[in-house]
Design a protein around this motif. Structure first.
Motif, PDB file in Angstrom:
ATOM      1  N   ASP A 130     -14.510  57.679  -2.480  1.00 62.34           N
ATOM      2  CA  ASP A 130     -13.730  56.485  -2.179  1.00 62.34           C
ATOM      3  C   ASP A 130     -12.279  56.754  -2.579  1.00 62.34           C
ATOM      4  N   SER A 131     -11.396  56.816  -1.595  1.00 63.96           N
ATOM      5  CA  SER A 131     -10.007  57.172  -1.872  1.00 63.96           C
ATOM      6  C   SER A 131      -9.295  56.136  -2.737  1.00 63.96           C
ATOM      7  N   MET A 132      -9.652  54.860  -2.618  1.00 64.97           N
ATOM      8  CA  MET A 132      -9.003  53.816  -3.404  1.00 64.97           C
ATOM      9  C   MET A 132      -9.373  53.922  -4.881  1.00 64.97           C
ATOM     10  N   ALA A 175      -7.514  56.806  -6.245  1.00 67.46           N
ATOM     11  CA  ALA A 175      -6.112  56.447  -6.491  1.00 67.46           C
ATOM     12  C   ALA A 175      -5.969  55.711  -7.813  1.00 67.46           C
ATOM     13  N   GLY A 176      -6.937  54.849  -8.131  1.00 70.09           N
ATOM     14  CA  GLY A 176      -6.904  54.112  -9.394  1.00 70.09           C
ATOM     15  C   GLY A 176      -6.966  55.031 -10.594  1.00 70.09           C
ATOM     16  N   ARG A 183      -0.109  57.405  -2.750  1.00 69.33           N
ATOM     17  CA  ARG A 183       0.167  56.870  -1.411  1.00 69.33           C
ATOM     18  C   ARG A 183      -0.758  57.513  -0.379  1.00 69.33           C
ATOM     19  N   LYS A 228      -4.183  55.971  -0.690  1.00 65.40           N
ATOM     20  CA  LYS A 228      -4.190  54.591  -0.181  1.00 65.40           C
ATOM     21  C   LYS A 228      -4.170  54.548   1.343  1.00 65.40           C
ATOM     22  N   ARG A 229      -3.742  55.647   1.965  1.00 63.09           N
ATOM     23  CA  ARG A 229      -3.823  55.738   3.431  1.00 63.09           C
ATOM     24  C   ARG A 229      -5.227  56.174   3.860  1.00 63.09           C
ATOM     25  N   ASN A 230      -6.136  56.211   2.890  1.00 61.54           N
ATOM     26  CA  ASN A 230      -7.525  56.608   3.126  1.00 61.54           C
ATOM     27  C   ASN A 230      -7.642  58.089   3.483  1.00 61.54           C
TER      28      ASN A 230
END
Length: 232
Positions: A118-120, A123-124, A197, A200-202
């Motif tokens: 999961d890219s999000m 990112a976290g 970034r 967040k763009r997956n």
């Protein structure tokens, strides 16, 4: 590449162990480049042991297609035992760390479950690295400003007598060093922001990101720095 820094450890009754040392050329926040580099090293039969004092230490083995993944610690600099157990259950071995960055290597090629899908969420986890880098950057800038303010007008318009004083020169050198470190941290924050970034763009990490050009540039800069010091 490693042979220039390699040496052999002989243990009575055991097979000789070949250890290689390489100057660490990647910053800790260059996550994709480090993963790609470590995987290339494994393809050449060199397996990471630890990072220490600006060097990466490897042990010689059989070449293999082994994946590496880098994870950011959630608390302080350590991964929690439960988290390490989860990685091991998924087929990953915890090798070593660089401050907040922990290096994981698959135990058996092709038998591991990807750490981040999961890219999000990924990112976290990287945001923690950005906060730490930001904190260190502000600290360095604050110290630099204190030194500049303590000298005040002398730094803006130094006289010939100022330049001869050891105290003034030492503070001037400190300011130059801290300014360099501040720029270094700013570069890190920009790099981490771009990674976040991207996620967040997956878009997931490029685990085979080309790094040879950056590696060559770092090498040339290091050589130029050494030559400059030798000339003076």
């Amino acid at each position: 590449m490693v042979s220039a820094f390699s040496f052999t450890i002989l243990i009575s009754g055991e097979i000789p162990i070949v250890i290689g040392l390489i100057i660490t050329i990647f910053d800790e926040w260059e996550l994709e480049e480090q993963e790609s580099w470590l995987q290339d090293m494994a393809r050449n039969g060199w397996y990471l042991i630890r990072f220490t004092f600006g060097f990466a230490e490897f042990v010689k083995g059989e070449p293999a297609e082994i994946r590496y993944r880098l994870e950011v610690a959630s608390k302080n600099k350590q991964l929690e035992d439960e988290q390490i157990e989860l990685y091991e259950a998924a087929g990953w071995e915890h090798v070593t760390s660089r401050r907040f960055i922990h290096i994981l290597r698959e135990q058996r090629a092709g038998e591991t479950v990807e750490i981040h899908t999961d890219s999000m969420i990924h990112a976290g986890s990287i945001k923690r690295l950005k906060r730490n880098t930001l904190s260190r950057g502000f600290t360095i800038i604050f110290i630099t400003m204190l030194i500049v303010f303590s000298q005040g007008y002398r730094f803006i318009n130094p006289t010939s007598l100022d330049l001869l004083e050891d105290y003034f020169l030492s503070n001037l050198i400190l300011v130059v060093i801290y300014l360099f470190l501040a720029v270094y941290m700013i570069r890190g924050m920009i790099h981490i922001s771009l990674l976040i970034r991207k996620l967040k763009r997956n878009e997931m990490f490029d685990h085979e990101k080309p790094y040879q050009r950056k590696k060559m540039m770092r090498f040339l800069i290091q050589q130029a720095s050494v030559l400059t010091v030798m000339k003076h």
